[in-house]
Design a protein around this motif. Sequence first.
Motif, PDB file in Angstrom:
ATOM      1  N   THR A   6       0.910  -1.312   0.055  1.00 54.64           N
ATOM      2  CA  THR A   6      -0.030   0.140  -0.033  1.00 54.64           C
ATOM      3  C   THR A   6       0.831   1.214  -0.019  1.00 54.64           C
ATOM      4  O   THR A   6       1.614   1.409   0.819  1.00 54.64           O
ATOM      5  CB  THR A   6      -1.017   0.008   1.339  1.00 54.64           C
ATOM      6  N   GLN A   7       0.569   1.918  -1.092  1.00 50.72           N
ATOM      7  CA  GLN A   7       1.457   3.297  -1.012  1.00 50.72           C
ATOM      8  C   GLN A   7       0.434   4.507  -0.969  1.00 50.72           C
ATOM      9  O   GLN A   7      -0.679   4.681  -1.380  1.00 50.72           O
ATOM     10  CB  GLN A   7       2.012   3.416  -2.293  1.00 50.72           C
ATOM     11  N   THR A   8       0.938   5.485   0.137  1.00 49.14           N
ATOM     12  CA  THR A   8       0.203   6.491   0.400  1.00 49.14           C
ATOM     13  C   THR A   8       0.837   7.782  -0.563  1.00 49.14           C
ATOM     14  O   THR A   8       1.875   8.111  -0.490  1.00 49.14           O
ATOM     15  CB  THR A   8       0.308   6.750   1.819  1.00 49.14           C
ATOM     16  N   ILE A   9      -0.255   8.353  -1.373  1.00 50.62           N
ATOM     17  CA  ILE A   9       0.053   9.448  -2.424  1.00 50.62           C
ATOM     18  C   ILE A   9      -0.599  10.603  -2.287  1.00 50.62           C
ATOM     19  O   ILE A   9      -1.890  10.537  -2.186  1.00 50.62           O
ATOM     20  CB  ILE A   9       0.367   8.847  -3.651  1.00 50.62           C
ATOM     21  N   THR A  10       0.154  11.876  -2.182  1.00 49.17           N
ATOM     22  CA  THR A  10      -0.806  13.235  -2.204  1.00 49.17           C
ATOM     23  C   THR A  10      -0.786  14.053  -3.410  1.00 49.17           C
ATOM     24  O   THR A  10       0.317  13.559  -4.360  1.00 49.17           O
ATOM     25  CB  THR A  10       0.025  13.991  -0.980  1.00 49.17           C
ATOM     26  N   VAL A  11      -1.593  14.467  -3.769  1.00 50.74           N
ATOM     27  CA  VAL A  11      -1.625  15.143  -4.833  1.00 50.74           C
ATOM     28  C   VAL A  11      -1.966  16.811  -4.333  1.00 50.74           C
ATOM     29  O   VAL A  11      -2.090  17.081  -3.424  1.00 50.74           O
ATOM     30  CB  VAL A  11      -3.195  14.707  -5.645  1.00 50.74           C
ATOM     31  N   ASN A  12      -1.618  17.540  -5.563  1.00 49.78           N
ATOM     32  CA  ASN A  12      -1.447  18.984  -5.209  1.00 49.78           C
ATOM     33  C   ASN A  12      -2.042  19.699  -6.536  1.00 49.78           C
ATOM     34  O   ASN A  12      -2.494  19.224  -7.543  1.00 49.78           O
ATOM     35  CB  ASN A  12      -0.327  19.651  -4.690  1.00 49.78           C
ATOM     36  N   ALA A  13      -2.134  21.069  -6.363  1.00 46.09           N
ATOM     37  CA  ALA A  13      -2.548  21.894  -7.543  1.00 46.09           C
ATOM     38  C   ALA A  13      -1.628  21.829  -8.780  1.00 46.09           C
ATOM     39  O   ALA A  13      -2.029  21.998  -9.916  1.00 46.09           O
ATOM     40  CB  ALA A  13      -2.584  23.305  -7.060  1.00 46.09           C
ATOM     41  N   ASP A  14      -0.398  21.162  -8.703  1.00 44.71           N
ATOM     42  CA  ASP A  14       0.566  21.206  -9.763  1.00 44.71           C
ATOM     43  C   ASP A  14       0.445  19.780 -10.494  1.00 44.71           C
ATOM     44  O   ASP A  14       0.869  19.324 -11.607  1.00 44.71           O
ATOM     45  CB  ASP A  14       1.868  21.480  -9.378  1.00 44.71           C
ATOM     46  N   THR A  15      -0.504  18.788  -9.756  1.00 45.80           N
ATOM     47  CA  THR A  15      -0.560  17.161 -10.479  1.00 45.80           C
ATOM     48  C   THR A  15      -1.475  17.563 -11.498  1.00 45.80           C
ATOM     49  O   THR A  15      -2.459  18.075 -11.790  1.00 45.80           O
ATOM     50  CB  THR A  15      -1.256  16.432  -9.258  1.00 45.80           C
ATOM     51  N   THR A  16      -1.095  16.838 -12.540  1.00 43.44           N
ATOM     52  CA  THR A  16      -1.867  16.649 -13.584  1.00 43.44           C
ATOM     53  C   THR A  16      -2.219  15.134 -13.810  1.00 43.44           C
ATOM     54  O   THR A  16      -1.940  14.307 -13.308  1.00 43.44           O
ATOM     55  CB  THR A  16      -1.022  16.727 -15.003  1.00 43.44           C
ATOM     56  N   TYR A  17      -3.635  15.139 -14.434  1.00 44.49           N
ATOM     57  CA  TYR A  17      -4.294  13.889 -14.581  1.00 44.49           C
ATOM     58  C   TYR A  17      -4.636  13.657 -15.940  1.00 44.49           C
ATOM     59  O   TYR A  17      -5.250  14.620 -16.764  1.00 44.49           O
ATOM     60  CB  TYR A  17      -5.912  14.280 -13.778  1.00 44.49           C
TER      61      TYR A  17
END
Length: 258
Positions: free
Chosen positions: A56-67
């Motif tokens: 299990t990996q915990t990943i944070t996203v932010n305003a600069d993350t692209t989808y």
Amino acid sequence: MNTPSHPRRLLRAAALATLLVALPSFAADGEKIKIKGLVTAVQGDTITVKDANNATQTITVNADTTYKKTKGLTGAIHEKVGQGALMPGLPVTVEAVPAGAGFSATEVSFKSEDFKVAQQVEAGLAPTTARMDDFGKYEALATAEVLFASGSTAISAAGKADLDALATKAKDTADYQVVLQGFTDSTGDAAANQRLSERRATAVTDYLQQHAGLAPGRVRAGDGMGVAPDAGNGSNAGARKVVVKLVVDKGVQAGKAK
């Protein structure tokens, strides 16, 4: 003989050694990695992904993350989407850098076909999850209060009529249960009141099974509760009672409603 070059070689070797020592720190803090796996949870700006190694990996996203939602076998065709597209059950590929105990995502991509499947699963999963949460939670469809004379376990004519009406409703209800509790007023000692409350509950149970026609497996054994919570002090006719409820399991009923 070029002896002057020897000190230079030593300096270069020392500089290289210093650079090699610094590389692991650089890799730990800034090297971009790729994580492939299944989203198992989305909470605010944190997503949890179970990778190919079942870790299990915990990943944070932010305003600069692209989808990106990719199409086709090669994934060369893609469209930008928002963070709201992420959902449990969606296979994703995450480009991220280490950040604390987890990772910070720079890009999250997933296949258009996988997104559609995850949407379909989520749409069907919500009612199922709610139904599973409801198992063991009972909804009362009808209630009857059978009152008793002081010190008595005899069911009055009015009490029998109320029990017959509840039994009729029960017979028209799928997967019903009947639960009941006996009470006394506050006169007398506690041990005697406990025994009397149990006898009253048993009298009502017997009536429902032997006279009102309810199956024994549908009528739960009555509980003797002693003095009623609303008994107050002294003789209280409203406290000398058995409370009977016709109930259904909300989870079972939700499944039958489909």
